[in-house]
Scaffold this motif. Structure first.
Motif, mmCIF file in Angstrom:
data_model
loop_
_atom_site.group_PDB
_atom_site.id
_atom_site.type_symbol
_atom_site.label_atom_id
_atom_site.label_comp_id
_atom_site.label_asym_id
_atom_site.label_seq_id
_atom_site.Cartn_x
_atom_site.Cartn_y
_atom_site.Cartn_z
ATOM 1 N N GLN A 126 3.722 5.561 -5.567
ATOM 2 C CA GLN A 126 3.579 5.768 -6.979
ATOM 3 C C GLN A 126 2.303 6.772 -7.418
ATOM 4 O O GLN A 126 2.492 7.475 -8.282
ATOM 5 C CB GLN A 126 3.298 4.265 -7.682
ATOM 6 N N PHE A 127 1.224 6.738 -6.656
ATOM 7 C CA PHE A 127 0.198 7.588 -6.994
ATOM 8 C C PHE A 127 0.710 9.009 -6.761
ATOM 9 O O PHE A 127 0.181 10.051 -7.725
ATOM 10 C CB PHE A 127 -1.027 7.267 -5.806
ATOM 11 N N ALA A 175 0.897 -1.028 -0.103
ATOM 12 C CA ALA A 175 0.256 -0.003 0.055
ATOM 13 C C ALA A 175 0.827 1.141 -0.044
ATOM 14 O O ALA A 175 0.409 2.328 -0.766
ATOM 15 C CB ALA A 175 -0.750 -0.145 1.388
ATOM 16 N N GLN A 176 2.122 1.155 0.822
ATOM 17 C CA GLN A 176 2.787 2.511 0.941
ATOM 18 C C GLN A 176 3.565 2.590 -0.483
ATOM 19 O O GLN A 176 3.610 3.625 -0.965
ATOM 20 C CB GLN A 176 3.911 2.108 1.966
ATOM 21 N N GLY A 177 3.821 1.427 -1.161
ATOM 22 C CA GLY A 177 4.264 1.516 -2.539
ATOM 23 C C GLY A 177 3.733 2.016 -3.519
ATOM 24 O O GLY A 177 3.788 2.958 -4.503
ATOM 25 N N GLU A 234 2.900 10.122 -9.435
ATOM 26 C CA GLU A 234 2.481 10.348 -10.822
ATOM 27 C C GLU A 234 1.514 11.580 -10.703
ATOM 28 O O GLU A 234 1.672 12.386 -11.437
ATOM 29 C CB GLU A 234 1.225 9.250 -11.124
ATOM 30 N N ARG A 235 0.847 11.871 -9.437
ATOM 31 C CA ARG A 235 0.150 13.147 -9.286
ATOM 32 C C ARG A 235 1.195 14.368 -9.449
ATOM 33 O O ARG A 235 0.814 15.639 -9.850
ATOM 34 C CB ARG A 235 -0.498 13.180 -7.850
ATOM 35 N N ASP A 236 2.320 14.280 -8.825
ATOM 36 C CA ASP A 236 3.215 15.349 -9.255
ATOM 37 C C ASP A 236 3.539 15.686 -10.407
ATOM 38 O O ASP A 236 3.888 16.719 -10.803
ATOM 39 C CB ASP A 236 4.419 15.167 -8.006
#
Length: 289
Positions: free
Chosen positions: A29-30, A23-25, A33-35
């Protein structure tokens, strides 16, 4: 039994640790991607609303809010006079950039033909309830003035409403033929009885052109038209240079220089005649006047 319970407990803890790690990974990643998308969005051009026509509209054709729609375009590429909203309430900030005011039932009319999805510009449409024509083209405090032309003075029929022309006057000043620029950069709003800038008919020689001028220019052009001959010169669409004073007479045209006439002063001589016998003698004396 205790051994089995301990094994299940250990397995459960292990799965929980793996789930937390995954979940942390996934969250990392999310976030990455957001940044990344945020950085890309900063580089994207800002968009703005522009009101466009849903269909082709010809010169003089009326249209209502139902004939319009909104598209998103680059804010830097929005043309001058474009509307950003179709209908807005009176007195709101949006009303300044609206094609129609809420409750307005009168249609507007086109001053230029446009294609589907072409922006509606304020300078190419009339006010609500006003049909296309000379009245719609006149700016505040301006007047319509008609100038008689022919094939020579009217630029051989190439003039169109929306063109700009320089007006030259030809006449006599102190007995000398003179041509001078009297009104530069006049806006033409009609050719003969047509105010349609998009007319595609075969070129015809105009008999009159109507310009948009100030009241003072009306007086000047009326006097010029009655005292001499007016000639129009078409100004290029990309010409922005201000034209200065232009005046030329016959001597300037032909390169003739006025000769200085020298005055020859003749000395005045006064005489007196006397008779000596049969002989007449003429004697010079000082002049008294």
């Amino acid at each position: 039994m205790r051994m089995i319970f301990a094994l299940f407990l250990a397995a459960g803890i292990g799965l929980a640790v793996v789930a937390v790690y995954m979940a942390q990974g996934q969250m990392a990643q999310f976030q990455a991607e957001r940044d990344h998308y945020a950085e890309l969005q900063k580089k994207f051009p800002r968009l703005a609303n522009v009101v466009v026509s849903k269909k082709e509209l010809k010169y003089g054709q009326r249209f209502t809010p139902e004939d319009l729609t909104i598209v998103r375009v680059e804010a830097a590429g929005v043309p001058k006079g474009a509307f950003s909203t179709i209908v807005a309430k009176q007195g709101t900030p949006e009303a300044k950039h609206a094609a129609f005011i809420e409750g307005e039932t009168r249609p507007r009319a086109m001053l230029r033909s446009i294609e589907p999805l072409e922006p509606i510009l304020a300078q190419k449409v009339t006010n609500p309830g006003v049909d296309a024509g000379i009245m719609a083209n006149l700016q505040p405090n301006k007047r319509a003035f008609t100038i008689q032309v022919n094939v020579a003075s009217g630029v051989s029929g190439f003039l169109r409403p929306g063109d700009r022309v320089d007006v030259y006057w030809s006449g006599n000043i102190n007995g000398q033929p003179v041509t001078k620029l009297i009104q530069p950069d006049l806006d033409l709003i009609a050719i003969d009885q047509s105010a349609d800038a998009d007319r595609t008919a075969e070129t015809q020689i105009a008999r009159t052109v109507t310009a948009q001028v100030s009241p003072e220019q009306v007086a000047a052009l009326t006097l010029a038209q009655s005292t001499g001959k007016l000639t129009l010169s078409l100004v290029g669409s990309r010409d922005t240079e201000q034209v200065g004073k232009i005046e030329i007479d016959r001597n300037q045209l032909l390169g003739i220089q006025d000769k200085q006439v020298e005055k020859v002063v003749t000395k005045k001589v006064c005489t007196i005649k006397t008779r000596k016998g049969s002989q007449v003698v003429e004697t010079e004396i000082p002049c008294t006047n």
